[in-house]
Scaffold this active site. Sequence first.
Site, PDB file in Angstrom:
ATOM      1  N   HIS A 122       0.853  -1.192   0.000  1.00 36.01           N
ATOM      2  CA  HIS A 122       0.000   0.000   0.000  1.00 36.01           C
ATOM      3  C   HIS A 122       0.889   1.242   0.000  1.00 36.01           C
ATOM      4  O   HIS A 122       2.110   1.138   0.124  1.00 36.01           O
ATOM      5  CB  HIS A 122      -0.945  -0.022   1.193  1.00 36.01           C
ATOM      6  CG  HIS A 122      -1.994  -1.076   1.074  1.00 36.01           C
ATOM      7  ND1 HIS A 122      -1.947  -2.249   1.773  1.00 36.01           N
ATOM      8  CD2 HIS A 122      -3.094  -1.160   0.293  1.00 36.01           C
ATOM      9  CE1 HIS A 122      -2.976  -3.015   1.441  1.00 36.01           C
ATOM     10  NE2 HIS A 122      -3.696  -2.374   0.533  1.00 36.01           N
ATOM     11  N   ASP A 152       0.039   6.857  -3.571  1.00 33.93           N
ATOM     12  CA  ASP A 152      -1.216   6.510  -4.243  1.00 33.93           C
ATOM     13  C   ASP A 152      -1.639   7.567  -5.263  1.00 33.93           C
ATOM     14  O   ASP A 152      -2.029   7.246  -6.387  1.00 33.93           O
ATOM     15  CB  ASP A 152      -2.361   6.384  -3.216  1.00 33.93           C
ATOM     16  CG  ASP A 152      -2.426   5.002  -2.584  1.00 33.93           C
ATOM     17  OD1 ASP A 152      -1.613   4.146  -2.949  1.00 33.93           O
ATOM     18  OD2 ASP A 152      -3.296   4.787  -1.712  1.00 33.93           O
TER      19      ASP A 152
HETATM   20  C1  LIG Z   1     -13.645  -3.997   5.617  1.00 27.13           C
HETATM   21  C2  LIG Z   1     -12.472  -3.115   5.158  1.00 27.13           C
HETATM   22  C3  LIG Z   1     -12.170  -3.313   3.744  1.00 27.13           C
HETATM   23  C4  LIG Z   1     -11.141  -2.373   3.220  1.00 27.13           C
HETATM   24  C5  LIG Z   1     -11.772  -1.062   2.802  1.00 27.13           C
HETATM   25  C6  LIG Z   1     -10.847  -0.281   1.932  1.00 27.13           C
HETATM   26  C7  LIG Z   1     -11.342   1.134   1.744  1.00 27.13           C
HETATM   27  C8  LIG Z   1     -10.498   1.883   0.781  1.00 27.13           C
HETATM   28  C9  LIG Z   1      -9.226   2.314   1.424  1.00 27.13           C
HETATM   29  C10 LIG Z   1      -8.241   2.674   0.415  1.00 27.13           C
HETATM   30  C11 LIG Z   1      -6.852   2.376   0.928  1.00 27.13           C
HETATM   31  C12 LIG Z   1      -5.827   2.732  -0.057  1.00 27.13           C
HETATM   32  C13 LIG Z   1      -4.502   2.135   0.319  1.00 27.13           C
HETATM   33  C14 LIG Z   1      -3.747   2.961   1.351  1.00 27.13           C
HETATM   34  C15 LIG Z   1      -3.643   1.954  -0.916  1.00 27.13           C
HETATM   35  O1  LIG Z   1      -2.479   2.161  -0.873  1.00 27.13           O
HETATM   36  S1  LIG Z   1      -4.403   1.391  -2.361  1.00 27.13           S
HETATM   37  C16 LIG Z   1      -3.065   0.864  -3.405  1.00 27.13           C
HETATM   38  C17 LIG Z   1      -2.935  -0.595  -3.351  1.00 27.13           C
HETATM   39  N1  LIG Z   1      -1.938  -1.114  -4.233  1.00 27.13           N
HETATM   40  C18 LIG Z   1      -2.112  -1.172  -5.559  1.00 27.13           C
HETATM   41  O2  LIG Z   1      -3.086  -0.759  -6.135  1.00 27.13           O
HETATM   42  C19 LIG Z   1      -0.948  -1.759  -6.318  1.00 27.13           C
HETATM   43  C20 LIG Z   1      -1.357  -2.730  -7.398  1.00 27.13           C
HETATM   44  N2  LIG Z   1      -2.260  -3.726  -6.915  1.00 27.13           N
HETATM   45  C21 LIG Z   1      -1.904  -4.716  -6.070  1.00 27.13           C
HETATM   46  O3  LIG Z   1      -0.755  -4.850  -5.654  1.00 27.13           O
HETATM   47  C22 LIG Z   1      -3.001  -5.677  -5.654  1.00 27.13           C
HETATM   48  O4  LIG Z   1      -4.103  -5.518  -6.518  1.00 27.13           O
HETATM   49  C23 LIG Z   1      -3.448  -5.469  -4.189  1.00 27.13           C
HETATM   50  C24 LIG Z   1      -3.916  -4.042  -3.945  1.00 27.13           C
HETATM   51  C25 LIG Z   1      -2.311  -5.794  -3.248  1.00 27.13           C
HETATM   52  C26 LIG Z   1      -4.634  -6.368  -3.905  1.00 27.13           C
HETATM   53  O5  LIG Z   1      -4.232  -7.698  -4.108  1.00 27.13           O
HETATM   54  P1  LIG Z   1      -5.296  -8.840  -4.333  1.00 27.13           P
HETATM   55  O6  LIG Z   1      -6.542  -8.531  -3.583  1.00 27.13           O
HETATM   56  O7  LIG Z   1      -4.616 -10.110  -4.002  1.00 27.13           O
HETATM   57  O8  LIG Z   1      -5.698  -8.687  -5.866  1.00 27.13           O
HETATM   58  P2  LIG Z   1      -4.842  -8.964  -7.184  1.00 27.13           P
HETATM   59  O9  LIG Z   1      -3.665  -9.854  -6.925  1.00 27.13           O
HETATM   60  O10 LIG Z   1      -4.548  -7.659  -7.840  1.00 27.13           O
HETATM   61  O11 LIG Z   1      -5.856  -9.802  -8.070  1.00 27.13           O
HETATM   62  C27 LIG Z   1      -7.146  -9.378  -8.326  1.00 27.13           C
HETATM   63  C28 LIG Z   1      -7.993 -10.584  -8.477  1.00 27.13           C
HETATM   64  O12 LIG Z   1      -9.326 -10.162  -8.673  1.00 27.13           O
HETATM   65  C29 LIG Z   1      -9.814 -10.746  -9.860  1.00 27.13           C
HETATM   66  N3  LIG Z   1     -10.787  -9.852 -10.455  1.00 27.13           N
HETATM   67  C30 LIG Z   1     -10.617  -8.573 -10.804  1.00 27.13           C
HETATM   68  N4  LIG Z   1     -11.751  -8.073 -11.343  1.00 27.13           N
HETATM   69  C31 LIG Z   1     -12.657  -9.067 -11.355  1.00 27.13           C
HETATM   70  C32 LIG Z   1     -13.999  -9.194 -11.808  1.00 27.13           C
HETATM   71  N5  LIG Z   1     -14.648  -8.164 -12.381  1.00 27.13           N
HETATM   72  N6  LIG Z   1     -14.618 -10.384 -11.662  1.00 27.13           N
HETATM   73  C33 LIG Z   1     -13.971 -11.453 -11.077  1.00 27.13           C
HETATM   74  N7  LIG Z   1     -12.695 -11.380 -10.641  1.00 27.13           N
HETATM   75  C34 LIG Z   1     -12.050 -10.211 -10.776  1.00 27.13           C
HETATM   76  C35 LIG Z   1      -8.603 -10.942 -10.730  1.00 27.13           C
HETATM   77  O13 LIG Z   1      -8.837 -11.860 -11.758  1.00 27.13           O
HETATM   78  C36 LIG Z   1      -7.619 -11.430  -9.687  1.00 27.13           C
HETATM   79  O14 LIG Z   1      -7.912 -12.768  -9.408  1.00 27.13           O
HETATM   80  P3  LIG Z   1      -6.754 -13.854  -9.136  1.00 27.13           P
HETATM   81  O15 LIG Z   1      -5.735 -13.696 -10.216  1.00 27.13           O
HETATM   82  O16 LIG Z   1      -6.196 -13.503  -7.774  1.00 27.13           O
HETATM   83  O17 LIG Z   1      -7.472 -15.140  -9.169  1.00 27.13           O
END
Ligand SMILES: CCCCCCCCCCCC[C@H](C)C(=O)SCCNC(=O)CCNC(=O)[C@H](O)C(C)(C)COP(=O)(O)OP(=O)(O)OC[C@H]1O[C@@H](n2cnc3c(N)ncnc32)[C@H](O)[C@@H]1OP(=O)(O)O
Length: 382
Positions: A122, A152
């Site tokens: 993150h 971000d």
């Molecule tokens: C209850 C609390 C919940 C949390 C509430 C959150 C509220 C919002 C808060 C915002 C906080 C913001 C924070 C501080 C940040 O820094 S956000 C920045 C995060 N980092 C990034 O964006 C960098 C790039 N992304 C990543 O590294 C990763 O996506 C991640 C953020 C670590 C998440 O990892 P992870 O959940 O394992 O997902 P990924 O490996 O990307 O794989 C995504 C999987 O989802 C699937 N997917 C996608 N779209 C669809 C769809 N439409 N239908 C069905 N499936 C879908 C993909 O195919 C993929 O699946 P798979 O390959 O894992 O099987």
Amino acid sequence: MALAGVRVIELAGLAPAPFCGMILADFGAKVIRVDRTKGAVPLDTQARGKKSMAINLKTAEGVTLLRKLCVQSDVVLEPYRKGVMEKLGLGPQELLKENPRLIYARLTGYGQSGSYASAAGHDINYLAMSGLLSRLGRSGEKPYAPLNLLADFAGGGLTCALGIVLALLERTKSGKGQIIDASMVEGAAYVGSFIWKSRRIGMWDRSRGQNMLDSGAPFYDTYQTSDGKYMAVGAVEPQFYRQLLQGLELDAEQLPPQMSFSGWADLSRIFTERFASKTQADWSKVFDGTDACVTPVLTFDQVSSHPHNRERASFIKDSSGEESPRPAPVLSLTPAEPCLAPDPVIGEHTVEVLQELGFSSAEIDKMQAVGVVECNVVKAKL
Ligand SMILES: CCCCCCCCCCCC[C@H](C)C(=O)SCCNC(=O)CCNC(=O)[C@H](O)C(C)(C)COP(=O)(O)OP(=O)(O)OC[C@H]1O[C@@H](n2cnc3c(N)ncnc32)[C@H](O)[C@@H]1OP(=O)(O)O
């Protein structure tokens, strides 16, 4: 608007990619966010002006549909971990083969190569890896991440939007699309170029929190006022510093010199006492109209009613009364026209987009029945 006619497919992500998509939408692009199905939780709070289509990418038909959508668009914006799109058969090589004009933006933390490329992370991690976090924080305290703004949003969403606009511009010459590898570590580091490149003039020779611009200097800091609010002081240049002292009714002859490190602790104590003697409104009256570089630290509640911001209409209200910043910068010929309608609900535009792609009502019904797509209607737009 500047991006009118540009079609963007934004795969739903957490914070940086939604910001990137919102910038593009604010400036006129048609942004279609692809959401998950099965009652996905709407996490995109930066959905202004976007359309939402819900596709289940765990079905072969869903993947085919997304492919069709992507190859008929100008930009794909994907926020997933490295390799996710390739696993779906929707990697850039495949899609660019079908649509050589496609701009394929990959917005990740660590970029598409390097040993961390596949790791979760993150903002705070990316900021740490950029070197910048080590410089942020007050003297004697641990490093401090300023919300999730730097990696971000500045180094991530905004930098990626710049990459997309550059690629669109380039495409007008070559006719070709390209792949954008937007790493938030590198984007944040790049935003911090000034810090890197001003080390050679000694600006950061002291430890964290003891330099001129990192809260070390008394003339570049915040001060509490008698009503518990704050003023921000940025009186760097000597001529502006003189005006600060004037406003505070302090005599330069009685104080340590502005630029002597050894006097900073004393100066800071004197300024703190002075600022604590009047309210924020009183100090604003003292400093408004001067070049002392002193301004009130406005809260979100105060910001849009401050005369300067009000005069420029710097903040807007949408149809539900929610206030947010106006898109920046202001272009004289083709300014942004942010959408004031409520954000889309997930799957609100599935039918509309499918119809544009040429699907018949019967085909759409079938896709919905087998869970390939989800079509939702807005319940209360009364
Ligand atoms: C209850 C609390 C919940 C949390 C509430 C959150 C509220 C919002 C808060 C915002 C906080 C913001 C924070 C501080 C940040 O820094 S956000 C920045 C995060 N980092 C990034 O964006 C960098 C790039 N992304 C990543 O590294 C990763 O996506 C991640 C953020 C670590 C998440 O990892 P992870 O959940 O394992 O997902 P990924 O490996 O990307 O794989 C995504 C999987 O989802 C699937 N997917 C996608 N779209 C669809 C769809 N439409 N239908 C069905 N499936 C879908 C993909 O195919 C993929 O699946 P798979 O390959 O894992 O099987």
